[in-house]
Design an enzyme around this catalytic site. Structure first.
Site, mmCIF file in Angstrom:
data_model
loop_
_atom_site.group_PDB
_atom_site.id
_atom_site.type_symbol
_atom_site.label_atom_id
_atom_site.label_comp_id
_atom_site.label_asym_id
_atom_site.label_seq_id
_atom_site.Cartn_x
_atom_site.Cartn_y
_atom_site.Cartn_z
ATOM 1 N N ASP A 279 1.672 -6.089 -12.748
ATOM 2 C CA ASP A 279 0.512 -5.127 -12.407
ATOM 3 C C ASP A 279 -0.368 -4.997 -13.334
ATOM 4 O OD1 ASP A 279 -0.907 -2.889 -11.687
ATOM 5 O OD2 ASP A 279 -0.089 -2.790 -9.848
ATOM 6 N N GLU B 68 5.475 -4.624 -9.489
ATOM 7 C CA GLU B 68 4.310 -3.718 -9.576
ATOM 8 C C GLU B 68 4.418 -2.422 -9.787
ATOM 9 O OE1 GLU B 68 3.156 -2.074 -5.398
ATOM 10 O OE2 GLU B 68 3.786 -3.971 -4.706
ATOM 11 N N ASP C 7 6.963 -7.617 2.355
ATOM 12 C CA ASP C 7 7.059 -6.619 1.135
ATOM 13 C C ASP C 7 7.473 -5.470 1.954
ATOM 14 O OD1 ASP C 7 6.492 -4.857 -0.966
ATOM 15 O OD2 ASP C 7 4.199 -5.330 -0.697
ATOM 16 N N LYS D 9 3.755 -6.357 5.434
ATOM 17 C CA LYS D 9 4.738 -5.412 5.005
ATOM 18 C C LYS D 9 5.932 -5.511 6.333
ATOM 19 C CE LYS D 9 2.101 -3.491 1.632
ATOM 20 N NZ LYS D 9 2.475 -3.663 0.478
ATOM 21 N N HIS E 183 0.697 -8.633 -8.704
ATOM 22 C CA HIS E 183 0.179 -7.613 -7.603
ATOM 23 C C HIS E 183 -1.180 -7.277 -7.721
ATOM 24 C CE1 HIS E 183 -0.240 -3.165 -6.622
ATOM 25 N NE2 HIS E 183 0.152 -3.762 -5.289
ATOM 26 N N GLU F 141 9.578 -8.926 -1.341
ATOM 27 C CA GLU F 141 8.924 -8.390 -2.296
ATOM 28 C C GLU F 141 9.619 -6.952 -2.618
ATOM 29 O OE1 GLU F 141 4.651 -6.450 -3.896
ATOM 30 O OE2 GLU F 141 4.717 -8.378 -2.706
#
Length: 453
Positions: free
Chosen positions: A328, A305, A250, A222, A355, A276
């Protein structure tokens, strides 16, 4: 009396939530404290078979998801399994048609609820055929697979006939890929568990070392809390995993378009494969612009996602907005709509990287990625692996020592949650306990069951 063609006679909906925020699981720049939660549906039949399906939420609002599932689930009570599976594409269309159309069933909470309902049918179908779901689908002929897709709104990109031809071209080499799947060599895994924002620096280093020992070569962290913090955290991957490790970041929709472009340019020296969700998941043209601007820096763009449906993915692909399709399994309309996205992605030559960052998602996506490799694209692609809550499921996901997902073997869609999880963490509603309590209170249970006499 039980028959060889099960009839759905009742259903049960349950609200299950895990306190994942206590361990910073799932923490990202837009959500620092989430509770992995399921709106959990089971269809009971006039046989011993039970079809289980669910959709995912992040805790708060899971009661809304359960209410939506309860509103849709009665539609299939009294139906024979064969009446639903003989044309699954039409079954999907019927689920989102009629008066419910005004409530926007192909997006939002009703999309999640429809996903849960159809997941339960797919799970029941695979159990009835005594196959794991991926094998059920991979054993379809091209015509049978295409019949599971609702092509409405897609024929400007791919038609049913074109889909059949695409699948037929892969038939000659399908047995080789099937062998790889049976040998657990179909779906390489990438690691996300080291990258939650709530982890300390020392925790990140230790988790990266553990992931390396487990065979991981791809890592996602992240980012988005500031350049200094991001460069330090991303630098840990290079420090621990080396220059050959594949790195992704992400940011979970944090930035505006121009902000995303300028921010990621400053991280280009870290050799990042993709960023992402750099901006709003609804901004198709924004993703396209970001991708074009970052291409000279060799940074790709991924999202999916929070992409609601096949039409949005169609436009993402048409706009050349993606380097990885991150569908997703709980956001789209079950396996039906997932198959349509797999087919479009294969046509555009964009890899599918599902995801699977929440509880149970790895279990489901292991099936999806295997279907993509064996039957649809014919190409290997990575799949996210997070290491939490697998023990809660009756058919838990695993990875091999060399970093591949273990191909599911248990009949069904790997949806079953162990009853002990409900005994500890089910949310019950009733006048004797406040909503949100993590304690089980059987005397106040109000699980909804519809029974056909």
């Amino acid at each position: 009396m039980a028959t060889d063609d099960p009839t759905i006679v009742s259903f049960t909906v349950r609200d299950l939530r895990w306190p994942t925020s206590l361990k910073n699981i799932g923490s990202d720049p837009m959500n620092l404290a989430g509770e992995n939660a399921l709106g959990y549906l089971q269809y009971h039949t006039d046989t011993a078979l039970i079809g289980t399906g669910w959709s995912f939420s992040n805790g708060q609002g899971n009661e809304v998801l359960c209410t939506a599932i309860r509103s849709l689930a009665p539609r299939l009570v009294g139906r024979k399994l064969s009446s639903l599976t003989s044309n699954m594409g039409e079954t999907q269309r019927q689920m989102v048609s009629g008066q419910i159309r005004f409530m926007s069933p192909e997006r939002g909470v009703l999309q999640l609820a429809t996903c849960a309902v159809l997941n339960a049918i797919w799970d029941l179908w695979a159990k009835h055929e005594r196959k794991p779901l991926w094998r059920l689908v991979c054993d379809f002929s091209p015509e049978e697979l295409v019949r599971c897709i609702d092509f409405r709104y897609l024929t400007d990109v791919v038609t049913p006939d074109e889909g059949i031809e695409m699948l037929k071209r892969l038939e000659a080499s399908k047995s080789e890929r099937l062998r790889a799947a049976l040998e657990n060599q179909a779906v390489p895994a990438y690691n996300t568990s080291a990258g939650w924002l709530g982890h300390s620096d020392d925790e990140i280093r230790e988790l990266l070392k553990l992931a390396m020992s487990q065979g991981f070569k791809h890592f996602k962290l992240k980012a988005g809390l500031g350049l200094q913090s991001d460069r330090k955290r991303l630098g840990f991957v290079r420090e621990v995993a080396g220059k050959d490790a594949i790195l992704m970041v992400d940011v979970n929709q944090l930035w505006d378009v121009d902000e995303a472009i300028e921010y990621m340019k400053t991280l280009a020296d870290l050799d990042i494969w993709f960023v992402e969700e750099p901006t709003s998941p609804d901004d198709i043209l924004g993703h396209s612009r970001i991708r074009k601007a970052l291409k000279p820096y060799k940074i790709g763009v991924a999202t999916g996602e929070h992409v609601n449906n096949r039409v949005m993915f169609k436009q993402m692909l048409q706009a050349e907005a993606l380097d990885a399709v991150q569908l997703d399994a709980l956001r789209l309309c079950s396996v039906n709509e997932i198959l349509s996205v797999l087919l479009m992605s294969a046509k555009f030559g964009v890899p599918v990287v599902p995801h699977s960052g929440g509880a149970g998602m790895v279990e489901l996506c292991s099936h999806i990625s295997t279907i993509d490799f064996v039957a649809v694209s014919g190409k290997k692609s990575i799949l996210e692996y997070t290491d939490h809550l697998h023990e809660a499921f009756a058919a838990p996901a695993h990875i091999t020592e060399d970093g591949y997902h273990v191909t599911p073997t248990v009949p069904g869609y790997s949806c079953e949650v162990k009853e002990q999880e409900f005994e500890l963490l089910e949310i019950w509603t009733g006048e004797n306990n406040a909503f949100g309590s993590m304690a089980r209170s059987p005397e106040s249970a109000e699980i909804m069951t519809m029974v056909v006499s």
